[in-house]
Design an enzyme around this catalytic site. Structure first.
Site, PDB file in Angstrom:
ATOM      1  N   TRP A   6       0.808  -1.223   0.000  1.00  0.00           N
ATOM      2  CA  TRP A   6       0.000   0.000   0.000  1.00  0.00           C
ATOM      3  C   TRP A   6       0.841   1.274   0.000  1.00  0.00           C
ATOM      4  CZ3 TRP A   6      -4.532  -0.970   4.004  1.00  0.00           C
ATOM      5  CH2 TRP A   6      -5.488  -1.784   3.394  1.00  0.00           C
ATOM      6  N   LYS A   7       2.124   1.161   0.345  1.00  0.00           N
ATOM      7  CA  LYS A   7       2.984   2.346   0.437  1.00  0.00           C
ATOM      8  C   LYS A   7       2.267   3.409   1.286  1.00  0.00           C
ATOM      9  CE  LYS A   7       5.056   1.118  -3.974  1.00  0.00           C
ATOM     10  NZ  LYS A   7       5.647   1.575  -5.246  1.00  0.00           N
ATOM     11  N   HIS A  92      13.108  -3.132  -0.877  1.00  0.00           N
ATOM     12  CA  HIS A  92      12.305  -2.542  -1.953  1.00  0.00           C
ATOM     13  C   HIS A  92      13.113  -1.460  -2.659  1.00  0.00           C
ATOM     14  CE1 HIS A  92       9.089  -0.291  -3.946  1.00  0.00           C
ATOM     15  NE2 HIS A  92       8.349  -1.385  -3.816  1.00  0.00           N
ATOM     16  N   GLU A 160      11.549  -6.694  -9.163  1.00  0.00           N
ATOM     17  CA  GLU A 160      10.920  -5.428  -9.510  1.00  0.00           C
ATOM     18  C   GLU A 160      11.912  -4.539 -10.263  1.00  0.00           C
ATOM     19  OE1 GLU A 160       9.931  -2.903  -6.266  1.00  0.00           O
ATOM     20  OE2 GLU A 160      11.876  -3.207  -5.323  1.00  0.00           O
ATOM     21  N   GLY A 166       5.701   2.320 -12.657  1.00  0.00           N
ATOM     22  CA  GLY A 166       4.983   3.548 -12.993  1.00  0.00           C
ATOM     23  C   GLY A 166       4.610   3.699 -14.450  1.00  0.00           C
ATOM     24  N   SER A 208       4.366  -2.115 -12.524  1.00  0.00           N
ATOM     25  CA  SER A 208       3.226  -1.773 -13.375  1.00  0.00           C
ATOM     26  C   SER A 208       2.313  -2.972 -13.623  1.00  0.00           C
ATOM     27  CB  SER A 208       3.706  -1.177 -14.701  1.00  0.00           C
ATOM     28  OG  SER A 208       4.493  -0.028 -14.483  1.00  0.00           O
ATOM     29  N   GLY A 229       1.871  -2.441  -6.311  1.00  0.00           N
ATOM     30  CA  GLY A 229       1.912  -1.167  -5.617  1.00  0.00           C
ATOM     31  C   GLY A 229       0.600  -0.421  -5.708  1.00  0.00           C
TER      32      GLY A 229
END
Length: 247
Positions: A6-7, A92, A160, A166, A208, A229
């Site tokens: 969830w950041k 991360h 990742e 993004g 993404s 994300g």
């Protein structure tokens, strides 16, 4: 397995509890896929309470290397475990960019596994280079993180690639490229842990991941699920990605 990171996208306890309750109610729709959630620290406890007794696991986005003592602002593995945490995301790309070193990541990994938590080790290249030299960056991250580490608990590796984060689904990692990288990661893990151990290490993909590309990546990418994300903060998107991972 789909891990929702969830950041700072979900900010309020009410919103977090509403998401958790809805996810629990819809569990039948994604039966066959494991759902894991990693809220920000202040939201872990209310989410864990709402999901207690369910198959949905709750984790932390980061973890301290310290077990106890005078470490202002730090949160230990034991403290997290005491409020219902069962896993922690380690290394991360955003934490690496903020200054976390390979040595610190190895210490965090040791702390998480030593406390009986599942450790999700994140690795990935900054750029995907035509000559394939980016594979060396991934190999170095894995070897340095696992040097001298005995995976006493469960280990998960999340690939990742920074360059893919993004982007729109069409511009992100493609299935055949992901499969090639997943095979490479398993080879490096085999060197670091041995063939018997690597067979028990799930490999996830993060970068993404959306409902539009999740099923294709799952079928063609050779991975065991996703680290999601932004899309994990939307209940409908998260459910659709889970459905794409059903056995």
């Amino acid at each position: 397995m789909v891990v929702g990171n969830w950041k700072m996208y979900v900010e309020a306890p009410d919103a977090a509890k509403k998401f958790a309750t809805s996810l629990r109610k819809k569990a039948r729709s994604f039966a066959g896929a494991e759902a894991w959630l990693a809220p920000a620290f202040p939201l872990i406890s209310p989410v864990a309470v709402d999901l207690k007794g369910s198959a949905i696991k709750v984790g932390a986005q980061a973890i301290s290397v310290h077990a106890e003592g005078a470490h202002t602002g730090e949160v230990s593995a034991k403290m997290l475990k005491n409020i219902g945490v069962s896993f922690a995301i380690i290394g991360h790309s955003e934490r690496r960019a903020a200054g976390e070193s390979d040595e610190l990541i190895r210490e965090q990994l040791t702390a998480a596994l030593g406390a009986g938590l599942t450790a999700i080790l994140c690795v990935g290249e900054d750029e995907r280079l035509p000559d394939g030299s980016h594979f060396a960056q991934i190999a170095n991250q894995i070897h340095r993180a696992l040097q001298g580490v005995v995976p006493m608990g469960r280990l998960v590796v999340a690939y990742e690639p920074v360059w893919a984060i993004g982007k729109q689904a069409a511009d992100a990692m493609q299935g055949e490229d992901l499969e090639e990288t997943a095979i490479f990661i398993r080879k490096i893990l085999s060197e670091a842990l041995g063939r018997d151990a690597v067979s028990r290490v799930p490999i996830l993909y993060g970068g993404s991941v959306e409902p539009a590309n999740a099923q294709t990546l799952m079928k063609e990418g050779g991975v065991n699920g996703f680290l999601v994300g932004h899309a994990s903060a939307d209940i409908d998107s998260f459910i659709e990605i889970l459905k794409a991972c059903k056995k």
